[in-house]
Write an enzyme that holds these catalytic residues in place. Structure first.
Site, PDB file in Angstrom:
ATOM      1  N   ASP A 130       0.843  -1.209   0.000  1.00 33.55           N
ATOM      2  CA  ASP A 130       0.000   0.000   0.000  1.00 33.55           C
ATOM      3  C   ASP A 130       0.874   1.254   0.000  1.00 33.55           C
ATOM      4  O   ASP A 130       0.587   2.231   0.695  1.00 33.55           O
ATOM      5  CB  ASP A 130      -0.939  -0.025   1.210  1.00 33.55           C
ATOM      6  CG  ASP A 130      -2.126   0.939   1.068  1.00 33.55           C
ATOM      7  OD1 ASP A 130      -2.410   1.373  -0.082  1.00 33.55           O
ATOM      8  OD2 ASP A 130      -2.749   1.265   2.086  1.00 33.55           O
ATOM      9  N   LYS A 132       1.895   4.587  -1.188  1.00 30.17           N
ATOM     10  CA  LYS A 132       1.280   5.730  -1.876  1.00 30.17           C
ATOM     11  C   LYS A 132       1.624   6.967  -1.055  1.00 30.17           C
ATOM     12  O   LYS A 132       2.049   6.841   0.100  1.00 30.17           O
ATOM     13  CB  LYS A 132      -0.240   5.554  -1.979  1.00 30.17           C
ATOM     14  CG  LYS A 132      -0.929   5.341  -0.642  1.00 30.17           C
ATOM     15  CD  LYS A 132      -2.425   5.173  -0.809  1.00 30.17           C
ATOM     16  CE  LYS A 132      -3.058   4.758   0.504  1.00 30.17           C
ATOM     17  NZ  LYS A 132      -4.504   4.649   0.438  1.00 30.17           N
ATOM     18  N   ASN A 135       0.797   7.395   2.652  1.00 31.49           N
ATOM     19  CA  ASN A 135       1.440   6.490   3.614  1.00 31.49           C
ATOM     20  C   ASN A 135       2.955   6.693   3.678  1.00 31.49           C
ATOM     21  O   ASN A 135       3.667   5.907   4.292  1.00 31.49           O
ATOM     22  CB  ASN A 135       1.110   5.033   3.289  1.00 31.49           C
ATOM     23  CG  ASN A 135      -0.349   4.710   3.610  1.00 31.49           C
ATOM     24  OD1 ASN A 135      -0.960   5.351   4.465  1.00 31.49           O
ATOM     25  ND2 ASN A 135      -0.917   3.736   2.921  1.00 31.49           N
ATOM     26  N   ASP A 148       2.119   2.905   7.825  1.00 33.53           N
ATOM     27  CA  ASP A 148       0.871   2.179   7.572  1.00 33.53           C
ATOM     28  C   ASP A 148       1.088   0.788   6.956  1.00 33.53           C
ATOM     29  O   ASP A 148       0.862   0.583   5.760  1.00 33.53           O
ATOM     30  CB  ASP A 148      -0.070   3.027   6.700  1.00 33.53           C
ATOM     31  CG  ASP A 148      -1.490   2.473   6.690  1.00 33.53           C
ATOM     32  OD1 ASP A 148      -1.735   1.429   7.307  1.00 33.53           O
ATOM     33  OD2 ASP A 148      -2.360   3.105   6.051  1.00 33.53           O
ATOM     34  N   THR A 165      -4.177   0.821  -3.690  1.00 34.06           N
ATOM     35  CA  THR A 165      -4.951   1.937  -4.200  1.00 34.06           C
ATOM     36  C   THR A 165      -4.802   1.959  -5.705  1.00 34.06           C
ATOM     37  O   THR A 165      -3.707   1.785  -6.223  1.00 34.06           O
ATOM     38  CB  THR A 165      -4.428   3.231  -3.559  1.00 34.06           C
ATOM     39  OG1 THR A 165      -4.488   3.049  -2.152  1.00 34.06           O
ATOM     40  CG2 THR A 165      -5.242   4.415  -3.965  1.00 34.06           C
TER      41      THR A 165
END
Ligand code: ADP
Ligand code: MG
Ligand code: MG
Length: 213
Positions: A130, A132, A135, A148, A165
């Site tokens: 994840d 991105k 984070n 995260d 995402t």
């Protein structure tokens, strides 16, 4: 061993899907941390106990200058608390939006930091899944920190769960094929583009269009 009574709680600093994050100070040492508070009722509702357990186990086992430290965790009747390293300059996302795009030099620094942190995680068989801008956090000195680990896994074998995402999803995830640590490397490329141009390369009004691109 730790409890909420050991901390003075300060201002609200961030909101995620399951948690609210507050500035906090450990009373005895005066050490400033970020406290991520997750309500157990929400975990029940979304059946995500196992995700939180993974987040804790994985992040607790990592120690790298570009990975946000998880120092400790504890819980009471209704809440789980994660004691995190405080990233004083907040989300890289907000910084990128304020500058529109980064200079090549700044982008290169972030890409190098992120690449180093991912190589470290991958060596330990941890896939973040994840990555991105929301984070990725910046500490007081502007150093990049991966945060995260809610979608992370620690495993040697190929995975199937689609997560992450949409703008940052690797093709093998879009096509629901098995995937491995290489999905993080894909997002490194997406972010390299986004740092230089201000928007991710496959962005579109309609998610379906992003999938196709
Ligand atoms: P979620 O798993 O619910 O997405 P995150 O861990 O991503 O929660 O935290 C939500 C937001 O809170 C982050 O995007 C960031 O803005 C802020 N935040 C989280 N941890 C910290 C920290 N250690 N220091 C500073 N800000 C933080
Ligand atoms: Mg998050
Ligand atoms: Mg999360």
């Amino acid at each position: 061993e730790w409890s909420i009574a050991d901390f003075d709680i300060g201002k609200f600093i961030g909101e995620g899907k399951f948690g609210k994050v507050y500035l906090a100070r450990e009373k005895k040492s005066g050490y400033v941390v970020a406290l991520k508070v997750i309500f157990k009722a929400k975990l029940d509702k979304y059946r995500s106990h196992s995700h939180l357990r993974r987040e804790i186990e994985i992040q607790h086992g990592l120690n790298h200058p570009n990975v946000l430290r998880l120092f400790a965790w504890f819980h009471d009747e209704t809440r789980v608390f994660l004691v995190l390293e405080f990233a004083a300059r907040g989300e890289l996302y907000k910084f990128l939006k304020s500058l529109h795009h980064f200079s090549e030099k700044r982008a290169a620094t972030y890409v190098a930091s992120l690449a180093g942190a991912l190589a470290y995680c991958h060596e330990k068989h941890v896939i973040h899944r994840d990555i991105k801008p929301e984070n990725l956090l910046l500490d007081i000195e502007g150093r990049l920190k991966i945060a995260d680990f809610g979608w992370a896994v620690q495993s040697n074998t190929k995975r199937h769960t689609m997560c992450g995402t949409i703008d940052y999803l690797a093709p093998e995830m879009v096509e629901k094929k098995e995937h491995d640590y290489a999905v993080d490397n894909w997002t490194l490329g997406i972010l390299c583009y986004e740092f230089l141009y201000g928007v991710p390369p496959f962005e579109a009004e309609d998610e379906y269009v992003t999938f196709r691109r």
